[in-house]
Design a protein around this motif. Structure first.
Motif, PDB file in Angstrom:
ATOM      1  N   LEU A 283       0.832  -1.202   0.000  1.00  0.00           N
ATOM      2  CA  LEU A 283       0.000   0.000   0.000  1.00  0.00           C
ATOM      3  C   LEU A 283       0.868   1.255   0.000  1.00  0.00           C
ATOM      4  O   LEU A 283       1.950   1.267   0.601  1.00  0.00           O
ATOM      5  CB  LEU A 283      -0.900   0.024   1.237  1.00  0.00           C
TER       6      LEU A 283
ATOM      7  N   GLU B 259      -3.747   2.936  10.633  1.00  0.00           N
ATOM      8  CA  GLU B 259      -3.807   2.768   9.178  1.00  0.00           C
ATOM      9  C   GLU B 259      -3.661   4.057   8.380  1.00  0.00           C
ATOM     10  O   GLU B 259      -3.741   4.032   7.153  1.00  0.00           O
ATOM     11  CB  GLU B 259      -5.136   2.109   8.797  1.00  0.00           C
TER      12      GLU B 259
ATOM     13  N   GLU C 101      -6.063   5.112   5.270  1.00  0.00           N
ATOM     14  CA  GLU C 101      -6.870   3.918   5.021  1.00  0.00           C
ATOM     15  C   GLU C 101      -7.944   3.704   6.086  1.00  0.00           C
ATOM     16  O   GLU C 101      -8.889   2.951   5.881  1.00  0.00           O
ATOM     17  CB  GLU C 101      -5.974   2.680   4.954  1.00  0.00           C
TER      18      GLU C 101
ATOM     19  N   GLN D 255     -11.714   3.552   5.497  1.00  0.00           N
ATOM     20  CA  GLN D 255     -12.373   2.341   4.996  1.00  0.00           C
ATOM     21  C   GLN D 255     -12.617   1.331   6.115  1.00  0.00           C
ATOM     22  O   GLN D 255     -13.187   0.276   5.874  1.00  0.00           O
ATOM     23  CB  GLN D 255     -11.500   1.682   3.906  1.00  0.00           C
TER      24      GLN D 255
END
Length: 356
Positions: A36, A193, A196, A199
Motif C-alpha cells: 500500500l 492505518e 486507510e 475504509q
C-alpha cells in the motif's frame, strides 16, 4: 499465536507505537501491507516549533519537542543508522514589513527561545534571495521517516512479530473479552492505518480531513547549505551533496495517490522566488496525510468494543506527535495515565452513536 497487542499498519504512527509498547515490555505483533502507498514514506519529517505565516508556536511544543528528540535519539542508538538530523530553519523575510513584524513577534519570551539572536544572513546570500535578512529558527530539524520505518520493521521481523498482509476486517472476532484475528489472539487490536482508516468499518465515523501533499526530490549542484530554507515552501538538504527535498503542497480535494503537473509547477514557481541555483528534478512524491477536522490526533478505545483501539490522525506533525502520544497511550493501556482529552476519541463519540 498470542500477544498483547496487534497493530494494524506500519506507517510512522504504527511503528512508533509498536516500538514504544515493545520497549515497555509488551508483546506486540504488527500486521502490515507494504504494497500500500504510505504518507510516511513521502514525509519530509520536519520538526519546527514556529510554523505558518503567523509564526504560530506548534501545539504543545514545549512538551513534544524534547520528548521527540529523546525518542529518536534513543531509537538511533539502539537500531543504528542516521535517523535524527538537527538543523536550523532559515526563513528569509519577504519585505521590510515582514521583517519588522517577525522581529517584534519573536521578542516575546515564549517565542524568543526558539530563535537565534542573530541570523547568519551572509552565509546564505550566494544561494538564497534574502535582501531583508531572515529569521533563524532553532530546536528544529528533521527525522528520516523512511529509515525509521525500515529499522523498526527489521527489528520486528527479527523477533518473528511482523506479519505481511492486508487486514481482513471480517476475520476479526470480538465475541470474547479478547480479540481474535485469524490465528492470532490478543488483548487489543490497535488500528494505525493512516488515510486507510476511512475504509475501516469500526472507525470510519471518525472526523478525518485528509490532506494530499506532494514534493520534489531535486539535485542542486554545489549547494552547501545544511539548514532547511523555508519561505512558504521549503528546501531540505538530504545528503550534504546537493540532493534536496522541495515541498510541499497542501490540497483537500482530488484525494488520490497520483502526482500532478500542477503541483510540480506550483512548487517550482514558489521556490524560484528565493532559491538562486538551478536544479534537476529527480523524482516527484505524493502522500495523503491523515489529518483531522480539529487538527488533533485520534487516540483511544472504540465506544462499543474495548478490544479495538485507534492511534491515528497525526496529520502533518506526526514526527513530534507520535512519540509523545504513543507513550501516553501505552500508559493509558496499562491503566496508569489518562489520555489527553484533546486527543481522546471520546470527544467525538456522539458521531458514532449518531451513525448507528
Amino acid at each position: 499465536m498470542k500477544a498483547e497487542y496487534l497493530i494494524v499498519g506500519q506507517g510512522l504512527a504504527g511503528s512508533v507505537l509498536a516500538w514504544t509498547l515493545d520497549q515497555r515490555g509488551h508483546r506486540v505483533l504488527i500486521l502490515n501491507d507494504s504494497s500500500l502507498p504510505s504518507a510516511s514514506k513521502a514525509s519530509a519529517g520536519i520538526f519546527n516549533p514556529l510554523t505558518g505565516k503567523k509564526l504560530n508556536r506548534t501545539w504543545k511544543a514545549d512538551e513534544l519537542f524534547p520528548f521527540a528528540r529523546q525518542f529518536y535519539g534513543d531509537l538511533q542508538q539502539k537500531l543504528g543508522g542516521e535517523l535524527l538530523h538537527f538543523c536550523d530553519i532559515y526563513r528569509p523575510f519577504r519585505s521590510i514589513e515582514e521583517q519588522n513584524a517577525y522581529l517584534s513577534q519573536t521578542a516575546a519570551p515564549s517565542l524568543a527561545k526558539y530563535v537565534r539572536e542573530e541570523a547568519e544572513d551572509e552565509k546564505y546570500r550566494d544561494f538564497i534571495e534574502n535582501p531583508y535578512g531572515g529569521l533563524q529558527i532553532i530546536q528544529s530539524g528533521w527525522v528520516d521517516c523512511v529509515k525509521v520505518l525500515e529499522k523498526i520493521k527489521e527489528y520486528f521481523i527479527e523477533k518473528g512479530q511482523y506479519i505481511e498482509g492486508h487486514v481482513n476486517y471480517e476475520s476479526i472476532d470480538l465475541e470474547t473479552e479478547k480479540a481474535k484475528y485469524e490465528n492470532v489472539e490478543v488483548e487489543k487490536i490497535i488500528f494505525c492505518e493512516g488515510y486507510e482508516a476511512r475504509q475501516n468499518p469500526f472507525f470510519k465515523w471518525l472526523p478525518f480531513n485528509p490532506v494530499k501533499g506532494q514534493n520534489l526530490i531535486a539535485l542542486i549542484e554545489g549547494y552547501p547549505i545544511a539548514e532547511i530554507i523555508n519561505q512558504g515552501t521549503f528546501v531540505l538538504p538530504l545528503d550534504g551533496k546537493g540532493k534536496c527535498r522541495i515541498g510541499a503542497t497542501y490540497t483537500w480535494h482530488d484525494i488520490d495517490w497520483q502526482t500532478t503537473q500542477d503541483a510540480k509547477e506550483f512548487l517550482e514557481e514558489k521556490v524560484k522566488t528565493y532559491l538562486k541555483p538551478t536544479y534537476q528534478i529527480l523524482e516527484q512524491q505524493v502522500g495523503i496525510r491523515p489529518s483531522t477536522k480539529d487538527r488533533r490526533p485520534l487516540v483511544g478505545l472504540h465506544p462499543e468494543y474495548p478490544q479495538l483501539a485507534i492511534f491515528n490522525g497525526l496529520g502533518t506533525k506526526g514526527v513530534t506527535l507520535a512519540p509523545y502520544f504513543a507513550e501516553q497511550f501505552a500508559k493509558f493501556l496499562e491503566s496508569v495515565e489518562e489520555l489527553d482529552p484533546e486527543v481522546n476519541i471520546e470527544r467525538v463519540f456522539s458521531l458514532y452513536f449518531r451513525s448507528e
